[in-house]
Design an enzyme around this catalytic site. Structure first.
Site, PDB file in Angstrom:
ATOM      1  CG  HIS A 123      -1.774   1.180   1.395  1.00 40.38           C
ATOM      2  ND1 HIS A 123      -3.098   1.199   1.020  1.00 40.38           N
ATOM      3  CD2 HIS A 123      -1.518   2.413   1.927  1.00 40.38           C
ATOM      4  CE1 HIS A 123      -3.617   2.406   1.310  1.00 40.38           C
ATOM      5  NE2 HIS A 123      -2.673   3.151   1.855  1.00 40.38           N
ATOM      6  CD  GLU A 124       2.059   3.420   3.732  1.00 41.30           C
ATOM      7  OE1 GLU A 124       1.024   3.178   4.365  1.00 41.30           O
ATOM      8  OE2 GLU A 124       2.272   4.535   3.212  1.00 41.30           O
ATOM      9  CG  HIS A 127       0.241   6.282  -0.469  1.00 40.02           C
ATOM     10  ND1 HIS A 127      -0.895   6.804  -1.040  1.00 40.02           N
ATOM     11  CD2 HIS A 127      -0.162   5.670   0.680  1.00 40.02           C
ATOM     12  CE1 HIS A 127      -1.937   6.542  -0.291  1.00 40.02           C
ATOM     13  NE2 HIS A 127      -1.531   5.854   0.767  1.00 40.02           N
ATOM     14  CG  HIS A 133      -6.135   6.548   0.370  1.00 45.11           C
ATOM     15  ND1 HIS A 133      -6.048   7.399   1.441  1.00 45.11           N
ATOM     16  CD2 HIS A 133      -5.162   5.624   0.556  1.00 45.11           C
ATOM     17  CE1 HIS A 133      -5.090   7.013   2.243  1.00 45.11           C
ATOM     18  NE2 HIS A 133      -4.524   5.927   1.729  1.00 45.11           N
TER      19      HIS A 133
HETATM   20  C1  LIG Z   1      -3.508  -1.538   3.439  1.00 46.37           C
HETATM   21  O1  LIG Z   1      -2.416  -0.731   3.744  1.00 46.37           O
HETATM   22  C2  LIG Z   1      -2.561   0.309   4.627  1.00 46.37           C
HETATM   23  C3  LIG Z   1      -3.803   0.759   5.073  1.00 46.37           C
HETATM   24  C4  LIG Z   1      -3.860   1.822   5.997  1.00 46.37           C
HETATM   25  C5  LIG Z   1      -2.683   2.400   6.453  1.00 46.37           C
HETATM   26  S1  LIG Z   1      -2.733   3.642   7.636  1.00 46.37           S
HETATM   27  O2  LIG Z   1      -3.893   3.380   8.486  1.00 46.37           O
HETATM   28  O3  LIG Z   1      -1.441   3.725   8.293  1.00 46.37           O
HETATM   29  C6  LIG Z   1      -3.006   5.158   6.855  1.00 46.37           C
HETATM   30  C7  LIG Z   1      -1.738   5.632   6.141  1.00 46.37           C
HETATM   31  C8  LIG Z   1      -1.855   5.444   4.635  1.00 46.37           C
HETATM   32  O4  LIG Z   1      -2.969   5.542   4.115  1.00 46.37           O
HETATM   33  O5  LIG Z   1      -0.838   5.158   4.000  1.00 46.37           O
HETATM   34  C9  LIG Z   1      -3.401   6.130   7.926  1.00 46.37           C
HETATM   35  F1  LIG Z   1      -4.033   7.156   7.391  1.00 46.37           F
HETATM   36  F2  LIG Z   1      -2.337   6.545   8.561  1.00 46.37           F
HETATM   37  C10 LIG Z   1      -1.453   1.955   5.993  1.00 46.37           C
HETATM   38  C11 LIG Z   1      -1.394   0.914   5.084  1.00 46.37           C
HETATM   39 ZN   LIG Z   2      -2.746   5.091   2.172  1.00 46.99          ZN
END
Ligand SMILES: COc1ccc(S(=O)(=O)[C@H](CC(=O)O)C(F)F)cc1
Ligand SMILES: [Zn+2]
Ligand SMILES: [Ca+2]
Ligand SMILES: [Zn+2]
Length: 165
Positions: A123-124, A127, A133
């Site tokens: 996921h990271e 970004h 998102h």
């Molecule tokens: C599925 O991967 C993730 C979902 C949610 C997160 S998080 O809950 O850390 C999110 C950070 C992000 O969206 O990368 C939060 F807003 F901090 C990180 C990785």
């Molecule tokens: Zn995210």
């Protein structure tokens, strides 16, 4: 986080600055290799690990204040964050080391109380290559973490990265 739209080159480099004590270093490095492969499989991007100097994506584990204006928050809550492409801190990925990092392949009970480093990293890294998102609940880029046994990239994620690159 502010940043550019996408990388201006396809051969991306990354460097793991430190490791979490929760997993062996080679297990962590392998989880990152698999997380990058999720994106290189569906784009022209390649990801190469370097061991010194400045990489496009600098990866670190930190807790609370870890050297940028976005401190972590102890266990749970924020799990990690990553900056969109660009110079310097842009493109970097930080993981909250107050979380207990596990992998899906381990005992399920550990995964239930831990977070899958592979899933969060994938996921990271989304970004870090410029993805925002997704509104699709089953997409990797959906903003909520949910443990998935056998992970599958969603068509919405593929559309996102192929739109960019
Ligand atoms: C599925 O991967 C993730 C979902 C949610 C997160 S998080 O809950 O850390 C999110 C950070 C992000 O969206 O990368 C939060 F807003 F901090 C990180 C990785
Ligand atoms: Zn995210
Ligand atoms: Ca946290
Ligand atoms: Zn940070």
């Amino acid at each position: 986080f502010e940043g550019d739209l996408k990388w201006d080159h396809n051969d991306i480099t990354y460097r793991v600055l430190n490791h979490s004590p929760d997993l062996d270093a080679d297990v962590i490095d392998d989880a990152f290799v698999r997380a990058f492969k999720v994106w290189s499989d569906v784009s022209p991007l390649t990801f190469t690990q370097i061991y010194s100097g400045e990489a496009d994506i600098m990866i670190l584990f930190g807790s609370d204040d870890h050297g940028d204006p976005y401190p972590f928050d102890g266990k749970d809550g924020l799990l990690a964050h990553a900056y969109p492409p660009g110079e310097g801190v842009q493109g970097d990925a930080h993981f909250d080391d107050d979380e207990f990092w596990t992998l899906g392949t381990g005992v399920v009970v550990k995964t239930r109380f831990g977070y899958s480093l592979f899933l969060v990293a994938a996921h990271e890294f989304g970004h870090a290559i410029g993805l925002e998102h997704s509104a699709v609940r089953d997409a990797l880029m959906y903003p909520m973490y949910s443990y998935i046994e056998d992970f599958q990239l969603h068509q919405d994620d593929v559309a996102g990265v192929q739109y960019l690159y």
